[in-house]
Design an enzyme around this catalytic site. Structure first.
Site, short mmCIF file in Angstrom:
data_model
loop_
_atom_site.label_atom_id
_atom_site.label_comp_id
_atom_site.label_asym_id
_atom_site.label_seq_id
_atom_site.Cartn_x
_atom_site.Cartn_y
_atom_site.Cartn_z
N ASP A 312 -0.81 -28.31 26.97
CA ASP A 312 -1.09 -27.29 27.99
C ASP A 312 -2.18 -27.81 28.91
OD1 ASP A 312 -1.23 -24.92 29.41
OD2 ASP A 312 -2.45 -23.90 27.92
N GLU A 346 -5.64 -23.28 36.81
CA GLU A 346 -4.59 -22.36 36.33
C GLU A 346 -5.09 -21.46 35.21
OE1 GLU A 346 -1.52 -20.76 33.75
OE2 GLU A 346 -2.96 -22.33 33.20
N HIS A 446 -4.21 -23.40 23.32
CA HIS A 446 -5.62 -23.04 23.52
C HIS A 446 -6.47 -23.26 22.26
CE1 HIS A 446 -4.66 -20.13 27.12
NE2 HIS A 446 -4.18 -21.36 27.30
#
Length: 487
Positions: A312, A346, A446
């Site tokens: 990510d 983002e 995350h």
């Protein structure tokens, strides 16, 4: 085999055959319905299908030729060199400098950066522990933009709930001065992450002094998952952090059993003024009208400050610019420009994409033809999901049917894995995002676990082949993809 058993066996086989036949009929009816709803000309259909050999060429070069494994190798070098790349950090800006130089060195065209303001949040010392009914360490990760605790931390009694509704039904007097622990049941990322995004606000409205929220993941091995959160206008800002699934469930059990639960929380987190970051742009310029009807390939370069942002969204960013590079090296230059944009900011809320949209708004209807993004992992691709009007969908389905060599013809709508390009898709521009076998994506999302071991070289190759093939066809067609823009 006894006679009765044989008859039973025949019956089961017959039923299975009927079920398969019935399923095939259903599939045929769905395909027939889609075909009947589309009014594409025979010439356009034949034109699209004529790109079959181009897809085979792209696929063979990337999966079996000199490009094999290149995406993984380059991404590994990048993540090893810069690690995590949180908006506002030196590591992000140095990684952008590196990418700009690398893209120029790779021979891509019109390489440049475009500025965007991004939040600047600092994660300081963070610690939490159970004080009552026993002593134990609690793993936490502060949520982006969270304020810190007073120096030395706070100790508060806990109110634990599963849902916002449960909290709202409690009298303010039962919540005031306490720490609210949210332990929502996993109901998919969007629903569960809403507690991360708004938990501090809802707790503050009831007079709480802090909010601890169950990590947004279906599976946990004691790892907290960070992410962004937002304070509503007018509420007192209180510290907000994620805790593990295991700890959230344990605290909820203790609370429901009538135990007095106390937690000590210390967070030295704070916000600074926004800083300037940059979107990173490179192109394969089209043979006709290079600045009109551009096809965008994209992923975001920033990450959270845990892990190294391999999944990510390093993978999404790298398959985007590598697709442009590979097409150029194969000598496949389409009529329209294919532009790779590596977004910034983002994770805090599409700051780079929003600024890019603002600065390109004046001529956006003429400038942009189609948007593609990857931001839900780069595991084995199965297809692309799509947002656009019916005519655009019909064209896109024909293009997607050509991705059979990659086993990536699955179609879904609307597009769900392109948060940055939603800035355009929500207003009527057509676009797509990567569909891949991301069933374990939110296991690592995350967290410290978002590292190169979650990335597979062959899967990355298939993803970049899908992006390159789709972008090339759309950029080379004799027609633009239809759009209905709403301002």
């Amino acid at each position: 085999m006894h006679g009765s058993m044989f008859l039973r066996f025949v019956f089961i086989i017959s039923a299975m055959v009927l079920q398969i036949a019935s399923s095939n009929v259903i599939v045929e009816k769905i395909e027939e319905k889609v075909e009947n709803e589309c009014n594409l000309s025979e010439d356009l259909i034949n034109e699209i299908r004529g790109y079959k050999n181009v897809v085979l060429k792209i696929t063979d070069h990337i999966l079996n030729g000199k490009f094999k494994g290149e995406v993984h190798k380059s991404l590994q070098t990048f993540t090893d060199k810069f690690g995590s790349r949180m908006a506002g950090s030196d590591s992000l800006e140095k990684s952008i400098d590196y990418m700009e130089a690398l893209l120029k060195n790779e021979g891509l065209e019109n390489v440049h950066t475009e500025e965007a303001k991004v939040p600047h949040w600092i994660r300081g010392f963070e610690a939490a522990s159970l004080v009552l009914p026993r002593k134990a360490k609690i793993e936490i990760l502060g949520l982006g933009t969270s304020v810190g605790t007073p120096r030395g931390g706070i100790i508060g009694e806990v109110v634990a709930v599963r849902t916002f509704d449960e909290l709202r039904k409690l009298p303010d007097s039962e919540v005031k001065g306490k720490i609210v622990v949210f332990a929502p049941t996993w109901q998919g990322y969007g629903a569960t992450a809403s507690y991360r995004g708004s938990g501090a606000t809802e707790a503050s409205k009831k007079g709480a002094i802090a909010a601890l929220i169950r990590s947004a993941t279906p599976f946990s091995i004691g790892s907290p998952h960070t992410g962004s959160q937002t304070y509503a206008q007018g509420v007192r800002k209180i510290p907000a952090a994620c805790i593990t699934v295991e700890d959230a469930e344990m605290i909820l059990r203790m609370y429901n059993e009538g135990e007095t639960v106390q937690i000590r929380l210390e967070m030295d987190d704070y916000n600074l003024e926004p800083v300037t970051s940059r979107n990173t742009v490179s192109e394969l310029q089209g043979t006709k009208s290079p600045n009109k009807s551009v096809v965008i390939l994209s992923g975001h370069l920033d990450s959270w400050d845990v892990g190294v942002g391999a999944m990510d969204d390093g993978g999404g960013a790298f398959i985007s610019w590598k697709a442009v590079k590979f097409l150029k090296e194969m000598g496949l230059r389409p009529k329209r420009t294919i532009r790779s944009v590596l977004w910034t900011g983002e994770e805090y809320g599409y700051y780079g994409a929003k600024e890019y949209q603002r600065t390109h708004k004046e001529n956006e209807a003429e400038e942009f033809n189609f948007f593609i993004e990857s931001d839900t992992g780069t595991f084995d691709p199965v297809g692309l999901d799509f947002t656009g009007n019916k005519e655009a969908e019909c064209i896109f389905r024909e293009v997607l049917n050509l991705m059979a060599p990659l086993n990536a013809t699955q179609f879904e709508t609307p597009a769900d894995g392109g948060p940055d390009i939603s800035v355009w898709l929500n207003r009527g521009f057509p676009g797509a995002s990567l569909l891949n076998k991301n069933d374990k994506y939110f296991w690592f999302h995350h967290t410290e676990g978002d590292r190169m071991l979650v990335e597979d070289p062959d899967s990355l190759d298939r993803c970049v082949a899908l992006f390159a093939s789709t972008a090339y066809i759309i950029a080379d067609l004799s027609v633009d993809i239809p759009k209905e823009i709403k301002n």
